[in-house]
Write an enzyme that holds these catalytic residues in place. Structure first.
Site, mmCIF file in Angstrom:
data_model
loop_
_atom_site.group_PDB
_atom_site.id
_atom_site.type_symbol
_atom_site.label_atom_id
_atom_site.label_comp_id
_atom_site.label_asym_id
_atom_site.label_seq_id
_atom_site.Cartn_x
_atom_site.Cartn_y
_atom_site.Cartn_z
ATOM 1 N N ASP A 32 45.005 42.817 -24.121
ATOM 2 C CA ASP A 32 43.977 43.091 -25.125
ATOM 3 C C ASP A 32 43.898 44.580 -25.415
ATOM 4 O O ASP A 32 43.698 45.003 -26.536
ATOM 5 C CB ASP A 32 42.604 42.653 -24.602
ATOM 6 C CG ASP A 32 42.487 41.153 -24.587
ATOM 7 O OD1 ASP A 32 43.491 40.493 -24.893
ATOM 8 O OD2 ASP A 32 41.399 40.667 -24.253
ATOM 9 N N ASP A 36 44.208 46.296 -28.943
ATOM 10 C CA ASP A 36 43.137 47.107 -29.525
ATOM 11 C C ASP A 36 43.650 48.486 -29.917
ATOM 12 O O ASP A 36 43.247 49.058 -30.922
ATOM 13 C CB ASP A 36 41.977 47.244 -28.529
ATOM 14 C CG ASP A 36 41.269 45.907 -28.331
ATOM 15 O OD1 ASP A 36 41.400 45.027 -29.201
ATOM 16 O OD2 ASP A 36 40.586 45.745 -27.293
ATOM 17 N N SER A 81 32.870 40.288 -35.671
ATOM 18 C CA SER A 81 33.165 40.673 -34.290
ATOM 19 C C SER A 81 32.389 41.939 -33.964
ATOM 20 O O SER A 81 31.563 42.388 -34.748
ATOM 21 C CB SER A 81 34.661 40.864 -34.117
ATOM 22 O OG SER A 81 35.062 41.928 -34.935
ATOM 23 N N GLU A 112 24.330 43.228 -21.835
ATOM 24 C CA GLU A 112 24.763 41.861 -21.502
ATOM 25 C C GLU A 112 26.207 41.874 -21.039
ATOM 26 O O GLU A 112 26.929 42.835 -21.270
ATOM 27 C CB GLU A 112 24.682 40.962 -22.756
ATOM 28 C CG GLU A 112 23.298 40.812 -23.296
ATOM 29 C CD GLU A 112 23.271 40.082 -24.635
ATOM 30 O OE1 GLU A 112 24.304 39.527 -25.050
ATOM 31 O OE2 GLU A 112 22.196 40.083 -25.242
ATOM 32 N N LYS A 114 29.997 40.649 -21.511
ATOM 33 C CA LYS A 114 30.838 40.161 -22.612
ATOM 34 C C LYS A 114 31.711 39.054 -22.020
ATOM 35 O O LYS A 114 32.636 39.311 -21.244
ATOM 36 C CB LYS A 114 31.701 41.288 -23.165
ATOM 37 C CG LYS A 114 32.466 40.887 -24.410
ATOM 38 C CD LYS A 114 33.125 42.104 -25.032
ATOM 39 C CE LYS A 114 33.776 41.757 -26.361
ATOM 40 N NZ LYS A 114 34.743 40.672 -26.293
ATOM 41 N N ASP A 116 34.400 36.258 -21.576
ATOM 42 C CA ASP A 116 35.764 36.184 -22.097
ATOM 43 C C ASP A 116 36.147 34.726 -22.309
ATOM 44 O O ASP A 116 36.802 34.101 -21.483
ATOM 45 C CB ASP A 116 36.717 36.860 -21.108
ATOM 46 C CG ASP A 116 37.999 37.274 -21.796
ATOM 47 O OD1 ASP A 116 38.062 37.183 -23.036
ATOM 48 O OD2 ASP A 116 38.934 37.688 -21.088
ATOM 49 N N ARG A 135 34.758 29.984 -34.439
ATOM 50 C CA ARG A 135 34.654 31.155 -35.290
ATOM 51 C C ARG A 135 35.586 31.074 -36.502
ATOM 52 O O ARG A 135 35.252 31.538 -37.580
ATOM 53 C CB ARG A 135 34.997 32.365 -34.450
ATOM 54 C CG ARG A 135 35.049 33.600 -35.255
ATOM 55 C CD ARG A 135 34.941 34.738 -34.327
ATOM 56 N NE ARG A 135 36.007 35.675 -34.571
ATOM 57 C CZ ARG A 135 35.944 36.921 -34.173
ATOM 58 N NH1 ARG A 135 34.911 37.337 -33.495
ATOM 59 N NH2 ARG A 135 36.928 37.721 -34.426
ATOM 60 N N GLU A 172 29.424 31.757 -26.118
ATOM 61 C CA GLU A 172 30.825 31.747 -25.734
ATOM 62 C C GLU A 172 31.094 30.513 -24.887
ATOM 63 O O GLU A 172 30.365 30.239 -23.932
ATOM 64 C CB GLU A 172 31.087 33.013 -24.900
ATOM 65 C CG GLU A 172 32.505 33.467 -24.886
ATOM 66 C CD GLU A 172 32.908 34.266 -26.124
ATOM 67 O OE1 GLU A 172 32.092 34.391 -27.076
ATOM 68 O OE2 GLU A 172 34.054 34.725 -26.131
ATOM 69 N N TYR A 225 23.043 34.841 -28.858
ATOM 70 C CA TYR A 225 22.658 35.363 -30.176
ATOM 71 C C TYR A 225 21.963 34.249 -30.954
ATOM 72 O O TYR A 225 22.550 33.203 -31.204
ATOM 73 C CB TYR A 225 23.937 35.822 -30.889
ATOM 74 C CG TYR A 225 23.748 36.554 -32.212
ATOM 75 C CD1 TYR A 225 22.549 37.179 -32.549
ATOM 76 C CD2 TYR A 225 24.806 36.638 -33.114
ATOM 77 C CE1 TYR A 225 22.418 37.857 -33.748
ATOM 78 C CE2 TYR A 225 24.684 37.320 -34.321
ATOM 79 C CZ TYR A 225 23.487 37.923 -34.627
ATOM 80 O OH TYR A 225 23.362 38.590 -35.814
ATOM 81 N N LYS A 287 23.096 45.871 -27.263
ATOM 82 C CA LYS A 287 22.489 45.531 -28.554
ATOM 83 C C LYS A 287 21.162 46.258 -28.688
ATOM 84 O O LYS A 287 20.461 46.449 -27.690
ATOM 85 C CB LYS A 287 22.229 44.013 -28.627
ATOM 86 C CG LYS A 287 23.486 43.185 -28.492
ATOM 87 C CD LYS A 287 23.187 41.701 -28.347
ATOM 88 C CE LYS A 287 24.497 40.938 -28.178
ATOM 89 N NZ LYS A 287 24.295 39.528 -27.883
ATOM 90 N N LYS A 311 34.590 47.671 -23.175
ATOM 91 C CA LYS A 311 35.564 46.800 -22.504
ATOM 92 C C LYS A 311 36.003 47.406 -21.176
ATOM 93 O O LYS A 311 36.250 48.617 -21.087
ATOM 94 C CB LYS A 311 36.789 46.624 -23.405
ATOM 95 C CG LYS A 311 36.464 45.856 -24.678
ATOM 96 C CD LYS A 311 37.221 44.553 -24.687
ATOM 97 C CE LYS A 311 37.783 44.217 -26.034
ATOM 98 N NZ LYS A 311 38.885 43.296 -25.962
ATOM 99 N N CYS A 405 74.256 30.624 -17.219
ATOM 100 C CA CYS A 405 73.377 30.148 -16.156
ATOM 101 C C CYS A 405 73.761 30.814 -14.831
ATOM 102 O O CYS A 405 74.923 30.758 -14.426
ATOM 103 C CB CYS A 405 73.487 28.628 -16.028
ATOM 104 S SG CYS A 405 72.524 27.989 -14.645
ATOM 105 N N CYS A 408 75.256 27.867 -12.484
ATOM 106 C CA CYS A 408 76.474 27.091 -12.741
ATOM 107 C C CYS A 408 77.399 27.741 -13.754
ATOM 108 O O CYS A 408 78.483 27.220 -14.036
ATOM 109 C CB CYS A 408 76.105 25.669 -13.189
ATOM 110 S SG CYS A 408 75.398 25.611 -14.843
ATOM 111 N N CYS A 423 69.655 26.248 -19.702
ATOM 112 C CA CYS A 423 71.004 25.865 -19.288
ATOM 113 C C CYS A 423 71.196 24.400 -19.700
ATOM 114 O O CYS A 423 70.487 23.520 -19.222
ATOM 115 C CB CYS A 423 71.159 26.019 -17.777
ATOM 116 S SG CYS A 423 72.651 25.212 -17.182
ATOM 117 N N CYS A 429 74.271 21.020 -13.133
ATOM 118 C CA CYS A 429 73.768 22.321 -12.678
ATOM 119 C C CYS A 429 72.908 22.086 -11.427
ATOM 120 O O CYS A 429 71.862 21.425 -11.493
ATOM 121 C CB CYS A 429 72.952 22.963 -13.793
ATOM 122 S SG CYS A 429 72.174 24.511 -13.319
#
Ligand code: IVH
Length: 696
Positions: A32, A36, A81, A112, A114, A116, A135, A172, A225, A287, A311, A405, A408, A423, A429
Site C-alpha cells: 500500500d 500511495d 476516500s 479512531e 483505520k 483494514d 463502495r 468496514e 460513520y 475526524k 497510516k 523445470c 525434470c 511444468c 515429473c
C-alpha cells in the site's frame, strides 16, 4: 517527449495495472505504501503541469471494485476516500489547518482505528436493514445485502427508538485474524490460491455468490460513520455512541481528542497496541467532531477536509538474498522462493520468502546477493517488497526465472492469462507425481493410515509406486524392508490401503488431484454426477450446471478424463474396489416430484444432513438456492433457523416446511400422514405419473 510527461504516462500506466491487480484480482502486486507513493508523485506532477491533466488519469477516480453478477445501486451520498499520510507532522498540519479554517474555535477531534477491510454502506429504514452496498467506484456500488445479512455483528433490526426513520451507516467489513488464518489454511490444503491479507479475503468474500459460504467464513464489521438528515446529535462522537446503543459494533477505541498533544499520544499508543487487536488495522483516522464544523470545512473533489488518515509504516527488515529456489507443486506450478539470511521480523525469524511468480521477480529487478526488504505488513507469508540497489555489487548477477523445470528439465509453459509458469510434464515429473501421491493418501482424501508424505516419496523413489493406483498392488513383503518399516507395520500399511476403498466417492474425486477441484467442489460434483462414468462423459455445459463449477473447472475436469493415463488410473482404482459411485442416490430413484421448485435450506436437521437434503432436492427435480428471494418456493427449515431467514420468508409469503413434510413430498407411496392436500405434499400428477412409468 519531456521527462515529466514520460514519467506521468509511466505512473498512470503502473497505477492502472496495480488497480487491476488489487480491485479485480484481489491480489496486490505492491505494498500500500508503495502504491500511495506512486499516486502522490502523480498527483504532484499533475498539479505542477496542469496542461497534462486527463479525465482518464487514475488520480480522477477512486479505484473501482465493481464486479459482474451483482445488482448495482447509486450511493445516496458519494463514498469518498480519505486523504492519507505516513507522517505525524502532516497529521499535525492537518489539525492546524482545520483549526485555522474554523477561526480557532474549539476543535475537538475524534481518533479512531483505520480498519483494514472493505468499505460498506448500510441503509436502514424504520429500524430495518434494507440494503448493503459496496463502495464500487464511489458513486455506484454492488448490492450485497444477502451476503451482509450473514454477518452476525450487523443488526438486521435495531434496538431503541431514537434512530432516524431513514439513515445510512458506513463501516468496514473485516475478516478477523483468526478467521483469516483458518480460511487460508483450508485454501492451502486444497491448493487454492491464498489470500494475501485479511483485507483481500474480506473483499473477496463479500463478493461471493453464495451467502452460505460467506456466513461460514466468519466476517465481522465495525461501523464508523453515520449519515442522514435527522441525526440525533450534533457531534460525530455522540452519534456513534447512539449507533452503538442501536446495536452496531462501534469500536471502543474511538476517543475524543482535544489537542495536538493528545493526537500525538494517541498515535504513539496505537502504533504498537494495534498489534494485539483481533483484526487488521492499517492506520488511524482523525475526524473533526462537530458536524457543523465538518460542514464548514467541506470536501475536496476526493476526500473530506474534516478527516485524515494516518497510516502505519509496515514492519520491514533488510537482509541478504542468499539464493533463489524454484519449487514444483503437485499441479506443476513453479514457485520462486527467496532464501534469506535469517532476520527477525514482527517476532518471528524469517529465512524464506515467496517471490510468487516471474512477473514479480522481474518487477523487483532482484540480483543474487542483493540486500532486500522483507515485509509482513498484514500478510502471513513474508514477501520481498524491494531491493537496496545502492548496495548492489557491480558484478551481481540478475535472478532469472528458470526456463526449464528444475526437477525434470522440461521446458516450462505459461498458462494463458495467468502469471504462473508450469511444468507440463505432468506424468513424468517426479515432484508432481510424488505430490499427487502425497495428496491422495492425505487425511481429508483417502486417509491412509501409516502413509505420510515421507513414505509416499520413499515408495516412489524405490520404484514401488509410480501412481496412486499402484498403491493397491503393494505387498507387505515389499514394504517391510524399507527404512522405518518392519513386517508388522508393513502389514498395517497394506490394511490401511485396503480400508481406503471404503472412502466415499466425493473424497475420491478430491483425492485424484484434478486441477482446481478442491474439497467442497469435489463433493458437489460427486453428488450431482453420481458416479465416475457419468462424470467422465459430462459436457462442459453439464459440468457448469454444478454449483461452484465454472468454465475453468469444467475444462480442467474434461482435460483430466480426456487423458489416457488418468483413465487408466481410474480403471485400476475401480478394479481395486475404490468407490466410484455416490452412495445415497442408489436407495431412492430420481423423480420429477419437485419439478422446478426452488428450495432454501436453513437450520439443523435430525434425520438427514443438509447436504443429503440438497442432494434429495436435486434428485427429485428441484433446485437449491442459497438465499430466500421471490423465486423461492419452499424453505426447508430445521432447528435454529436464522431469524433473518424466517422473517424474510414470512414477509414474502413463502411456505416453510419441516423435514417430515419434505420427506413426505418426495415419497409418493406414503402420502403425508396428516393427509395434507396442499401443493406442498401433492405433486403435480404429471410428475407422479412419470415416476411410476420409470419404476415399471
Ligand atoms: S471515515 C468520508 N473511519 O478507509 C470519510 N474510514 O481511505 C469516510 N476506513 O473508505 C470514512 N477505518 O473504507 C473512516 N475509522 C474509519 C475507517 C475508515 C477504515 C476506510 C474506509 C474508507 C477508507 C479511506
Amino acid at each position: 517527449m519531456d521527462d515529466y510527461r514520460q514519467r506521468i504516462e509511466h505512473l498512470r500506466e503502473a497505477i492502472n495495472d496495480h488497480n487491476r491487480a488489487y480491485y479485480v484480482y484481489n491480489s496486490p502486486t505492491i505494498s500500500d505504501r508503495e502504491y500511495d507513493m506512486l499516486m502522490k508523485e502523480l498527483e504532484q506532477l499533475e498539479r505542477e503541469h496542469p496542461e497534462c491533466d486527463d479525465a482518464m488519469s487514475p488520480t480522477h477516480r477512486v479505484g473501482s471494485d465493481l464486479s459482474e453478477g451483482f445488482k448495482k445501486a447509486e450511493h445516496v451520498y458519494q463514498m469518498l476516500s480519505l486523504g492519507n499520510t505516513y507522517s505525524v507532522a502532516e497529521v499535525e498540519q492537518w489539525a492546524e489547518r482545520a483549526s485555522t479554517a474554523l477561526a480557532g474555535k474549539d476543535t475537538t477531534m475524534v481518533g479512531e482505528l483505520k480498519f483494514d477491510g472493505t468499505g460498506i454502506s448500510l441503509i436502514y429504514e424504520h429500524g430495518k436493514l434494507v440494503r448493503a452496498v459496496t463502495r464500487g467506484d464511489g458513486t455506484r456500488g454492488d448490492v450485497v445485502t444477502d451476503n451482509v445479512r450473514t454477518i452476525r455483528s450487523i443488526p438486521l433490526t435495531l434496538m431503541g427508538d431514537d434512530y432516524p426513520d431513514f439513515f445510512e451507516i458506513r463501516g468496514e467489513i473485516v475478516m478477523p485474524w483468526q478467521a483469516f488464518e483458518k480460511l487460508n489454511a483450508e485454501r492451502e490444503y486444497n491448493e487454492e490460491p491464498l489470500f494475501a491479507n485479511p483485507r483481500n479475503a474480506a473483499a473477496g468474500t463479500i463478493k461471493l455468490q453464495s451467502p452460505a459460504e460467506v456466513s461460514r467464513r466468519g466476517l465481522d464489521a465495525y461501523l464508523y460513520y453515520l449519515l442522514g438528515d435527522n441525526l440525533p446529535y450534533d457531534t460525530h462522537y455522540e452519534n456513534m455512541l447512539a449507533a452503538r446503543r442501536w446495536g452496531f459494533k462501534v469500536s471502543d477505541v474511538m476517543t475524543r481528542l482535544h489537542s495536538i498533544d493528545e493526537v500525538d499520544a494517541f498515535i504513539r499508543h496505537w502504533d504498537t497496541a494495534r498489534k494485539e487487536l483481533p483484526v487488521a488495522t492499517d492506520g488511524l483516522v482523525f475526524k473533526i467532531d462537530s458536524l457543523q464544523q465538518q460542514l464548514n470545512l467541506g470536501f475536496t473533489a476526493k476526500s473530506p477536509r474534516w478527516a485524515v488518515a494516518y497510516k502505519f509504516a509496515p514492519e520491514r527488515a533488510l537482509t541478504r538474498l542468499t539464493g533463489v529456489s524454484f519449487d514444483v507443486g503437485r499441479s506443476g506450478v513453479i514457485t520462486p522462493v527467496a532464501n534469506l539470511e535469517p532476520v527477525l521480523l514482527s517476532g518471528t525469524i524469517v529465512k524464506r520468502a515467496s517471490l510468487h511468480n516471474a512477473d514479480i521477480v522481474r518487477g523487483l529487478d532482484i540480483h543474487y546477493d542483493d540486500m532486500v526488504y522483507v515485509e509482513k505488513g498484514g500478510e502471513i507469508i513474508p514477501k520481498i517488497t524491494g531491493v537496496d540497489k545502492a548496495s548492489r555489487r557491480s558484478d551481481a548477477r540478475e535472478v532469472a526465472f528458470v526456463s526449464h523445470c528444475p526437477a525434470c528439465g522440461t521446458p516450462l509453459v505459461r498458462v494463458e492469462g495467468e502469471a504462473a509458469w508450469v511444468c507440463p510434464n505432468k506424468y513424468a515429473c517426479p515432484p508432481q507425481i510424488v505430490g499427487r501421491i502425497e495428496h491422495y493418501v492425505g487425511r481429508r482424501m483417502m486417509n491412509i493410515d501409516g502413509l505420510g508424505s515421507e513414505t509416499a516419496a520413499l515408495l516412489y523413489d524405490r520404484g514401488l509406486v509410480k501412481d496412486v493406483a499402484d498403491l493397491y498392488s503393494l505387498r507387505a513383503e515389499q514394504v517391510a524392508p524399507l527404512e522405518g518399516f518392519g513386517s508388522r507395520s508393513a502389514e498395517r500399511l497394506i490394511e490401511g490401503i485396503q480400508a481406503s476403498t471404503q472412502v466415499p466417492f466425493g473424497r475420491v474425486i478430491f483425492a485424484l488431484s484434478i486441477p482446481y477441484v478442491g474439497e467442497t467442489t469435489a463433493k458437489k460434483i460427486a453428488r450431482v454426477a453420481g458416479n465416475i462414468d457419468r462424470l467422465m462423459s459430462m459436457s462442459a455445459t453439464e459440468l457448469q450446471g454444478i454449483e461452484d463449477v465454472g468454465p475453468r473447472i469444467a475444462e480442467s475436469i474434461i482435460e483430466y478424463f480426456g487423458n489416457d493415463i488418468n483413465r487408466d488410473i481410474v480403471e485400476r482404482l475401480r478394479a481395486a474396489g475404490v468407490q466410484m459411485a455416490a452412495e445415497e442416490p442408489a436407495e431412492t430413484p430420481g423423480s420429477d416430484l419437485l419439478g422446478g421448485k426452488t428450495f432454501v435450506i436453513s437450520g439443523v436437521f435430525a434425520k438427514h444432513s443438509r447436504d443429503q437434503y440438497k442432494a434429495m432436492i436435486e434428485q427429485h427435480g428441484g433446485k437449491n438456492a442459497g438465499s430466500i428471494s421471490r423465486k423461492t418456493d419452499y424453505v426447508l427449515a430445521g432447528e435454529n433457523m436464522g431469524p433473518a431467514k424466517l422473517q424474510k420468508a414470512q414477509s414474502l409469503g413463502i411456505e416453510i416446511i419441516d423435514e417430515d413434510k419434505f420427506l413426505a413430498m418426495i415419497t409418493p407411496a406414503t402420502p403425508a400422514a396428516d393427509g395434507d392436500s396442499s401443493s406442498a405434499s401433492s405433486p403435480k400428477s404429471g410428475g407422479m405419473g412419470s415416476l411410476f412409468d420409470d419404476l415399471e
